[in-house]
Write a protein that holds these residues in place. Structure first.
Motif, short mmCIF file in Angstrom:
data_model
loop_
_atom_site.label_atom_id
_atom_site.label_comp_id
_atom_site.label_asym_id
_atom_site.label_seq_id
_atom_site.Cartn_x
_atom_site.Cartn_y
_atom_site.Cartn_z
N GLU A 163 0.83 -1.20 0.00
CA GLU A 163 0.00 0.00 0.00
C GLU A 163 0.86 1.25 0.00
N ALA A 177 0.41 5.46 0.33
CA ALA A 177 -0.49 6.56 0.64
C ALA A 177 0.01 7.83 -0.03
N GLY A 187 -0.81 11.80 -0.14
CA GLY A 187 -1.58 12.84 0.53
C GLY A 187 -2.26 12.30 1.77
N GLU A 188 -3.39 12.87 2.12
CA GLU A 188 -4.08 12.49 3.35
C GLU A 188 -5.10 11.38 3.16
N SER A 189 -5.63 11.21 1.92
CA SER A 189 -6.75 10.28 1.77
C SER A 189 -6.58 9.28 0.64
N MET A 190 -5.73 9.52 -0.31
CA MET A 190 -5.63 8.64 -1.47
C MET A 190 -4.68 7.48 -1.18
N GLN A 191 -5.13 6.28 -1.53
CA GLN A 191 -4.32 5.08 -1.36
C GLN A 191 -4.25 4.33 -2.68
#
Length: 539
Positions: free
Chosen positions: A179, A181, A183-187
């Motif tokens: 995984e 990541a 930024g703060e939200s995109m995975q």
């Protein structure tokens, strides 16, 4: 053939067919088997029948999904057993082995994984790729057996799933789903290959697949072939059912978090493999044609790479673990390093591949389960397995004996190898001994027994059924109130008395010329009663 000599020494004596039984098997069965097989033109003519007997269910107390026998692996006169389910999340998971000398199961260690999918031997040491850590996603795990016990290496960065391990050029290589990541939200989820020069303490990135916002890429297999490292990649994405063409919707399984997990096809165009020569990577087209969704269980045999391939569009990733939909097809290719040639086996589904003693074994399903036994790629012998063995997931061959694991938790071993002739269905051919578990209020099938009702609905019910000798059946039960035995006619002479013992008491002693079944019920005083259900087709 070496495998025959081993089996001849280790298996119980080959079963002798009486004339009437052999004739009854042969008559009228050609059309029946062809109808049942996936494509009548590809019907199998088995050379041998493997008779089986269950050695037990090693994780009978676990939830249903945790009982899946994902891998069987022979090491140091032990049969290691990989169990669990990384989709349902059934961990932590015990490392269990079957002591072949003592004939007992042993719990050796517990891993912090939702399941164990495979064992590997690296430099003579037994290792486990961490399928799905029960901990957070900071690291993925590998496990190594040492002289003082198992060691866990929680060192693979962001590895959600460690798919496999291999040794290449003095480096330990791990294929993962990793995984990333942004930024703060995109995975995003890449297939990654890491290498370690210190047996898993530290890792360096060797390769990373592309990624996007919807696909999960897997490094599904790593194989060393012709001094190169071959990596096979597949990807699946989450699609709403409305996004899938209507012609494929009938073949979908249950959605996962409101999406259908669909395997992509031709993710690298016509290229099917990644190739590493020790310095750089390249793409290689080694499977003729298109719509390649996944290469499964590739294995090296006699200077060739054996490639079982699944082709098709909109294949449900989760459902395909047990069966393939109608739009999918399975083919097997032999790659010599330059070109590929298609094998004549065209199964519904390849379960597993293995090379032992210079012999290639391919466990596959085509109506029934078969083992293709190959010493020479120009000649294939087929071992047919009994029809009532559940859904197989794994097999192993050790000391002349085959072992098979199914999703219900049973492990079967071969007890005899019988020559047979022509295309045939063995009538009511089931394992000679079966174990069964009932954990919910629904009919549960196990071998030649159906379980109907538990005494205490909050606890597991267990049953063991076996053929003791000539026309003698025995059942041992726990917390079971009602079950039905479907007579395993392959082993019985219905012109003679059949005796059924339940928990050491004789429940039935009589002649059942018309075949059928025996319904067994426990009364209020705790005694078993038997009720004969005659087979109407034989009247």
């Amino acid at each position: 053939m070496e495998v025959h000599s081993n089996l001849g020494k280790k298996l119980a004596g080959k079963r002798k067919f009486s004339g009437w039984l052999f004739a009854s098997i042969m008559i009228g069965t050609h059309w029946l088997l062809c109808t049942m097989l996936h494509g009548a033109s590809a019907a199998i003519s088995p050379n041998y029948l493997l008779e089986l007997s269950s050695i037990g269910i090693p994780v009978y107390g676990q939830v249903e999904a945790a009982r899946r026998i994902n891998d069987l692996f022979a090491h140091n006169n032990c049969l290691y057993i990989g169990t669990g389910d990384a989709v349902t999340n059934t961990g932590p998971t015990d490392i269990i082995y079957y002591d072949l000398a003592k004939e007992e199961f042993v719990n050796e260690f517990q891993v912090d994984e939702e399941a164990i999918y495979r064992f590997e031997i690296i430099n003579g040491q037994l290792m486990i790729p961490g399928t799905d850590a029960t901990e957070d996603w900071s690291f993925g795990n590998i496990y190594m057996q040492t002289d003082t016990g198992w060691i866990k290496y929680r060192t693979l960065p962001r590895a959600l799933h460690v798919m496999n391990l291999i040794q290449y050029q003095d480096q330990l290589c791990a294929g993962t789903v990793t995984e990333a990541a942004i930024g703060e939200s995109m995975q995003s989820y890449h297939g990654a290959i890491y290498t370690s020069s210190d047996t898993g303490n530290n890792w360096e990135l060797l390769y990373l697949t592309p990624s996007d916002g919807n696909n999960v890429f897997h490094i599904d297999a790593l194989v060393k072939f012709n001094n190169h490292l071959y990596a096979f990649v597949y990807a699946h994405c989450g699609l709403k059912e409305s996004s899938i063409p209507e012609e494929y919707r009938a073949y979908l399984g249950e959605p996962y978090e409101d999406h259908c997990q669909i395997i992509n096809h031709d993710i690298f165009g016509m290229n099917d493999a990644l190739l590493f020569d020790g310095e750089s990577w390249s793409y290689k087209d080694i499977v003729p044609g298109n719509e390649v969704a996944r290469v499964i269980r590739p294995i090296v045999f006699q200077s060739n790479l054996v490639l079982p391939v699944i082709r098709g569009k909109y294949i449900d990733y989760l459902k395909s673990r047990e069966s393939l939909p109608a739009q999918a097809r399975t083919e097997i290719f032999i790659f010599d390093g330059e070109k590929s040639k298609k094998m004549k086996i065209t199964p519904e589904m390849v379960i597993s591949t293995q090379v032992k003693n210079d012999t290639l074994f391919i466990l596959f399903k085509q109506g029934f389960y078969y083992l293709a036994v190959i010493n020479d790629l120009k000649k294939i012998e087929y071992y047919q397995l009994p029809s009532k063995i559940g859904t197989l997931r794994s097999f192993e061959y050790i000391n002349g004996v085959f072992y098979f694991g199914n999703v219900e938790g049973n492990i079967y071993k071969s007890i005899s190898l019988t020559p047979i002739k022509g295309i045939q269905q063995q009538p009511e051919c089931a394992p000679k001994k079966c174990h069964g578990i009932m954990s919910r209020d629904a009919i549960t099938e196990s071998g030649w027994v159906w379980m109907y009702e538990r005494i205490n609905p909050d606890s597991l019910a267990k049953i063991t059924t076996e053929i003791l000798g000539s026309n003698v059946l025995r059942a041992s039960t726990s917390n079971l109130k009602q079950f039905k035995i479907f007579l395993p006619e392959y082993y019985l002479d219905l012109n003679r008395h059949v005796i059924l013992l339940i928990d050491h008491d004789i429940i039935f002693d009589g002649i059942l010329k018309n075949g059928g079944a025996i319904m067994c019920r426990k009364n209020e005083t705790g005694k078993w009663n038997a009720e004969i259900e005659t087979n109407p087709d034989n009247q």
